[in-house]
Design a protein around this motif. Structure first.
Motif, PDB file in Angstrom:
ATOM      1  N   LEU A 121     -58.722 -80.526-154.077  1.00 51.72           N
ATOM      2  CA  LEU A 121     -58.770 -81.725-154.917  1.00 51.72           C
ATOM      3  C   LEU A 121     -57.913 -81.521-156.152  1.00 51.72           C
ATOM      4  CD1 LEU A 121     -62.650 -82.245-154.833  1.00 51.72           C
ATOM      5  CD2 LEU A 121     -60.978 -83.563-153.532  1.00 51.72           C
ATOM      6  N   ARG A 122     -57.254 -82.600-156.600  1.00 50.85           N
ATOM      7  CA  ARG A 122     -56.589 -82.544-157.893  1.00 50.85           C
ATOM      8  C   ARG A 122     -56.538 -83.947-158.478  1.00 50.85           C
ATOM      9  NH1 ARG A 122     -50.450 -80.822-156.186  1.00 50.85           N
ATOM     10  NH2 ARG A 122     -49.620 -82.869-155.619  1.00 50.85           N
ATOM     11  N   THR A 123     -56.383 -84.004-159.778  1.00 51.55           N
ATOM     12  CA  THR A 123     -56.463 -85.272-160.496  1.00 51.55           C
ATOM     13  C   THR A 123     -55.205 -86.111-160.299  1.00 51.55           C
ATOM     14  OG1 THR A 123     -57.837 -84.214-162.177  1.00 51.55           O
ATOM     15  CG2 THR A 123     -56.840 -86.325-162.745  1.00 51.55           C
ATOM     16  N   SER A 124     -55.418 -87.402-160.032  1.00 51.52           N
ATOM     17  CA  SER A 124     -54.317 -88.354-159.950  1.00 51.52           C
ATOM     18  C   SER A 124     -54.849 -89.759-160.158  1.00 51.52           C
ATOM     19  CB  SER A 124     -53.620 -88.276-158.593  1.00 51.52           C
ATOM     20  OG  SER A 124     -52.627 -89.285-158.480  1.00 51.52           O
ATOM     21  N   ASP A 125     -54.070 -90.571-160.863  1.00 50.32           N
ATOM     22  CA  ASP A 125     -54.362 -91.989-161.014  1.00 50.32           C
ATOM     23  C   ASP A 125     -53.236 -92.821-160.407  1.00 50.32           C
ATOM     24  OD1 ASP A 125     -56.880 -91.949-162.386  1.00 50.32           O
ATOM     25  OD2 ASP A 125     -55.822 -91.211-164.163  1.00 50.32           O
ATOM     26  N   ALA A 126     -52.514 -92.248-159.446  1.00 46.06           N
ATOM     27  CA  ALA A 126     -51.402 -92.967-158.810  1.00 46.06           C
ATOM     28  C   ALA A 126     -51.918 -94.252-158.172  1.00 46.06           C
ATOM     29  CB  ALA A 126     -50.754 -92.084-157.751  1.00 46.06           C
ATOM     30  N   PRO A 127     -51.235 -95.376-158.383  1.00 48.48           N
ATOM     31  CA  PRO A 127     -51.688 -96.651-157.821  1.00 48.48           C
ATOM     32  C   PRO A 127     -51.777 -96.605-156.301  1.00 48.48           C
ATOM     33  CG  PRO A 127     -49.948 -96.985-159.446  1.00 48.48           C
ATOM     34  CD  PRO A 127     -49.992 -95.518-159.165  1.00 48.48           C
ATOM     35  N   THR A 128     -52.848 -97.155-155.752  1.00 47.70           N
ATOM     36  CA  THR A 128     -53.007 -97.239-154.312  1.00 47.70           C
ATOM     37  C   THR A 128     -53.944 -98.389-153.982  1.00 47.70           C
ATOM     38  OG1 THR A 128     -53.601 -95.990-152.319  1.00 47.70           O
ATOM     39  CG2 THR A 128     -54.943 -95.594-154.264  1.00 47.70           C
ATOM     40  N   THR A 129     -53.628 -99.133-152.936  1.00 50.47           N
ATOM     41  CA  THR A 129     -54.502-100.225-152.503  1.00 50.47           C
ATOM     42  C   THR A 129     -54.598-100.218-150.986  1.00 50.47           C
ATOM     43  OG1 THR A 129     -52.691-101.839-152.311  1.00 50.47           O
ATOM     44  CG2 THR A 129     -53.797-101.690-154.450  1.00 50.47           C
ATOM     45  N   GLY A 130     -55.719-100.675-150.457  1.00 49.30           N
ATOM     46  CA  GLY A 130     -55.899-100.818-149.023  1.00 49.30           C
ATOM     47  C   GLY A 130     -55.906 -99.500-148.278  1.00 49.30           C
ATOM     48  N   PHE A 131     -55.485 -99.564-147.019  1.00 51.60           N
ATOM     49  CA  PHE A 131     -55.492 -98.390-146.147  1.00 51.60           C
ATOM     50  C   PHE A 131     -54.436 -97.397-146.599  1.00 51.60           C
ATOM     51  CE2 PHE A 131     -54.341 -96.665-141.730  1.00 51.60           C
ATOM     52  CZ  PHE A 131     -55.349 -95.714-141.763  1.00 51.60           C
ATOM     53  N   ARG A 132     -54.827 -96.146-146.792  1.00 46.08           N
ATOM     54  CA  ARG A 132     -53.911 -95.114-147.282  1.00 46.08           C
ATOM     55  C   ARG A 132     -53.129 -94.428-146.175  1.00 46.08           C
ATOM     56  NH1 ARG A 132     -57.875 -92.424-151.888  1.00 46.08           N
ATOM     57  NH2 ARG A 132     -58.181 -94.364-153.076  1.00 46.08           N
ATOM     58  N   GLY A 133     -53.346 -94.860-144.945  1.00 45.40           N
ATOM     59  CA  GLY A 133     -52.515 -94.359-143.856  1.00 45.40           C
ATOM     60  C   GLY A 133     -52.975 -93.073-143.210  1.00 45.40           C
ATOM     61  N   PHE A 134     -54.127 -92.558-143.594  1.00 43.89           N
ATOM     62  CA  PHE A 134     -54.631 -91.337-142.976  1.00 43.89           C
ATOM     63  C   PHE A 134     -56.153 -91.365-142.945  1.00 43.89           C
ATOM     64  CE2 PHE A 134     -55.140 -90.234-147.408  1.00 43.89           C
ATOM     65  CZ  PHE A 134     -56.259 -89.423-147.436  1.00 43.89           C
ATOM     66  N   THR A 135     -56.715 -90.527-142.085  1.00 47.84           N
ATOM     67  CA  THR A 135     -58.164 -90.307-142.088  1.00 47.84           C
ATOM     68  C   THR A 135     -58.428 -88.818-141.942  1.00 47.84           C
ATOM     69  OG1 THR A 135     -58.444 -90.480-139.681  1.00 47.84           O
ATOM     70  CG2 THR A 135     -58.571 -92.531-140.961  1.00 47.84           C
ATOM     71  N   LEU A 136     -59.623 -88.418-142.334  1.00 44.77           N
ATOM     72  CA  LEU A 136     -60.107 -87.070-142.066  1.00 44.77           C
ATOM     73  C   LEU A 136     -61.266 -87.190-141.093  1.00 44.77           C
ATOM     74  CD1 LEU A 136     -59.828 -85.661-145.662  1.00 44.77           C
ATOM     75  CD2 LEU A 136     -58.798 -84.602-143.644  1.00 44.77           C
ATOM     76  N   SER A 137     -61.221 -86.404-140.031  1.00 48.62           N
ATOM     77  CA  SER A 137     -62.248 -86.463-139.001  1.00 48.62           C
ATOM     78  C   SER A 137     -63.000 -85.144-138.913  1.00 48.62           C
ATOM     79  CB  SER A 137     -61.628 -86.766-137.633  1.00 48.62           C
ATOM     80  OG  SER A 137     -61.077 -88.054-137.597  1.00 48.62           O
ATOM     81  N   LEU A 138     -64.309 -85.240-138.796  1.00 53.26           N
ATOM     82  CA  LEU A 138     -65.153 -84.070-138.577  1.00 53.26           C
ATOM     83  C   LEU A 138     -65.634 -84.112-137.136  1.00 53.26           C
ATOM     84  CD1 LEU A 138     -67.393 -84.187-141.800  1.00 53.26           C
ATOM     85  CD2 LEU A 138     -65.147 -83.114-141.500  1.00 53.26           C
TER      86      LEU A 138
END
Length: 212
Positions: free
Chosen positions: A33-50
């Motif tokens: 994890l690291r800090t970011s406030d970069a603008p983002t909206t909607g689907f981010r284009g990836f998922t993490l699966s367990l």
């Protein structure tokens, strides 16, 4: 040769997200994890699966995630492929928990068998070729639908899936803008793939970094 060493989520509050990860999934340091406030909206284009061993563990993880503040995107249900559910964590990351088993062999184990980073790509053939040219080795491939790479001792596996198909699989609109809020650490020089996913040169032991 390129190899995946770490996966780092860029979030507004790493301390809060770290608490969520451990309450919901018991991830420890497997996801950075690291800090970011970069603008983002909607689907981010990836998922993490367990990937887990049985339905009871799927249900346990999804219930723990919702109790810790996640939003359920798809309820835990049986399907042709097994059993699974999808949540969106408070920081916006989409998590899928699934098993190929359709029956329990015991109580919830709280054990994760695999963590898989799925990147949604616009052109499977082009992205697969890009990563092979970058030095990754294909472990599994199903035409233009799915490609998985050999990531060795990494705590996270890497796979490619069609962008729209991935969004549909987790129950969200495929539309999204701005930052992916994701950085992949590799034994490689920095690069950006055809879909805008950023790779940085990793340092330290895989799975132990905790960027602030």
């Amino acid at each position: 040769m390129t190899s995946l060493a770490s996966v780092t989520l860029e979030v507004a509050d790493p301390t809060a997200v770290d608490s969520f990860h451990n309450a919901a999934f018991g991830l420890g340091t497997r996801i950075g994890l690291r800090t970011s406030d970069a603008p983002t909206t909607g689907f981010r284009g990836f998922t993490l699966s367990l990937t887990v061993s049985q339905p009871a563990t799927v249900k346990g993880f999804v219930e723990a995630a919702v109790a810790a503040g996640a939003t359920a995107l798809k309820p835990v249900t049986k399907s042709f492929w097994g059993y699974g559910g999808v949540v969106r964590s408070p920081d916006g990351t989409i998590w899928k928990v699934a098993t190929s088993a359709k029956k329990d062999t015991g109580p919830d184990t709280r054990q994760i068998d695999e963590i898989v980073l799925l990147l949604g790509v616009a052109d499977m053939a082009a992205s697969k070729r890009f990563y092979v040219d970058a030095g990754l080795t294909v472990a599994k491939s199903f035409g233009r639908k799915y490609t998985e790479f050999d990531t060795g001792s990494s705590p996270v596996k890497l796979a490619l899936y069609g962008h729209r198909a991935l969004a549909k699989d987790v129950g969200v609109s495929p539309d999204g803008t701005g930052s992916h809020r994701l950085v992949i650490g590799g034994r490689t020089a920095p690069f950006t793939d055809p879909d805008g996913f950023v790779w940085e040169t990793a340092t330290g032991t895989p799975g132990t970094s905790r960027p602030a």
